[in-house]
Scaffold this active site. Structure first.
Site, PDB file in Angstrom:
ATOM      1  CE1 TYR A  58      41.192  54.838  32.625  1.00  0.00           C
ATOM      2  CE2 TYR A  58      42.483  56.157  31.095  1.00  0.00           C
ATOM      3  CZ  TYR A  58      41.610  55.115  31.332  1.00  0.00           C
ATOM      4  OH  TYR A  58      41.133  54.362  30.295  1.00  0.00           O
ATOM      5  CG  HIS A 116      39.371  44.974  31.194  1.00  0.00           C
ATOM      6  ND1 HIS A 116      38.048  45.178  30.874  1.00  0.00           N
ATOM      7  CD2 HIS A 116      39.808  44.027  30.322  1.00  0.00           C
ATOM      8  CE1 HIS A 116      37.702  44.388  29.864  1.00  0.00           C
ATOM      9  NE2 HIS A 116      38.746  43.677  29.524  1.00  0.00           N
ATOM     10  CB  CYS A 125      58.600  55.257  38.985  1.00  0.00           C
ATOM     11  SG  CYS A 125      58.732  53.514  39.428  1.00  0.00           S
ATOM     12  CB  SER A 178      27.098  45.349  27.887  1.00  0.00           C
ATOM     13  OG  SER A 178      28.448  45.609  27.536  1.00  0.00           O
TER      14      SER A 178
END
Ligand code: OAD
Length: 240
Positions: free
Chosen positions: A56, A109, A136, A177
């Site tokens: 990612y 998502h 964080c 798709s």
């Protein structure tokens, strides 16, 4: 279709393909380069967090070098000029709809440029790598993960999406798709609700036969053409 009616637009990787972002299932797509089970499940993150974070990190870095294309721009134009509601429900984790100027975008998502703290549950905008386990900003714990919906996790804001479909007059699916549920099922939900359905894609998707109409071609051509068409029709009917 009149100009004061509600449109729900589902977008997928095909809308960002011409911006240079890999799709998942086309030749050479992301799921040919990586196994879903290795990089896109909660189990993968537990088993090998470095591999998942690097995957990612790379995508987060890449997306910041890409630009919205004519399809993103056309959808933002539609949203700005249309008389009714336009909701863009995207499966994409990039921010190209927003950078094109769209305001009403729902990321079912998740988002590459968000971090989710598994210690305090806060979500923060995140543009840097996560491999070095940064703290964080809300609670200082080193417990960030990408704010991405992995396989086996529940997509975000489903109630809102179904609520918008119930109010919709037109459902348009662009560049997806139709392989991943629940998004792949929206066309059938829309049909059952009596909503008109249109598919814009490079090739027929898996659920193509469910659509009232399919138009094939590259998103940068067929999306602006469709937007021009509906805005012109609305102008003609005088109700935009
Ligand atoms: P896919 O890679 O499955 O499908 C991309 C679709 O876009 C295909 O139908 C292509 O024919 C079409 N396409 C490719 N280039 C195009 C272009 N230039 N113009 C128009 N269409 C084009 O991507 P998605 O359907 O978005 O989920 O995938 C759905 C989900 O599967 C993703 O959100 C991701 C993935 O696993 C998660 O990671 C949770």
């Amino acid at each position: 279709m009149g100009g004061n009616r509600n449109i729900v637009i589902l977008t997928g990787a095909g809308v960002s393909a011409e911006s240079g972002i890999d799709t998942f299932r086309d030749g050479g797509g992301l799921w040919e380069q990586h196994r879903v089970e290795d990089v896109a499940t909660p189990e993968a993150f537990q088993r090998d967090p470095d591999l998942v974070l690097r995957f990612y990190d790379k995508r987060r870095e890449a997306v910041q070098t890409k630009e919205p294309n004519a399809a993103h721009n056309a959808l933002a134009r539609l949203e700005a000029k249309w008389g009714g509601d336009v909701l863009i429900v995207t499966q994409n984790v990039d921010d190209l709809h927003e950078r094109a100027g769209a305001k009403n975008v729902l990321h079912m998502h998740g988002e590459l440029l968000n971090a989710w703290c598994t210690a305090c549950d806060a979500r923060s905008r995140w543009t840097r790598p996560m491999i070095d386990r940064p703290a964080c900003p809300a609670c200082s714990a080193s417990a960030l993960r990408p704010d991405i919906v992995w396989f086996g996790e529940m997509p975000y804001r489903m109630e809102e999406i179904y609520g918008a479909l119930r109010q919709a007059d037109l459902f348009v699916s662009i560049g997806t798709s139709g392989a991943v549920y629940p998004a792949a099922g929206f066309v059938r939900d829309a049909r059952e609700l009596g909503v008109e359905t249109l598919e814009l894609n490079l090739e027929r998707s898996e659920g193509s036969s469910w659509f009232d109409e399919t138009r094939l071609g590259p998103a940068t051509e067929i999306v602006p053409a469709w937007v021009d068409e509906v805005l012109a029709q609305a102008l003609e009917s005088g109700i935009r």
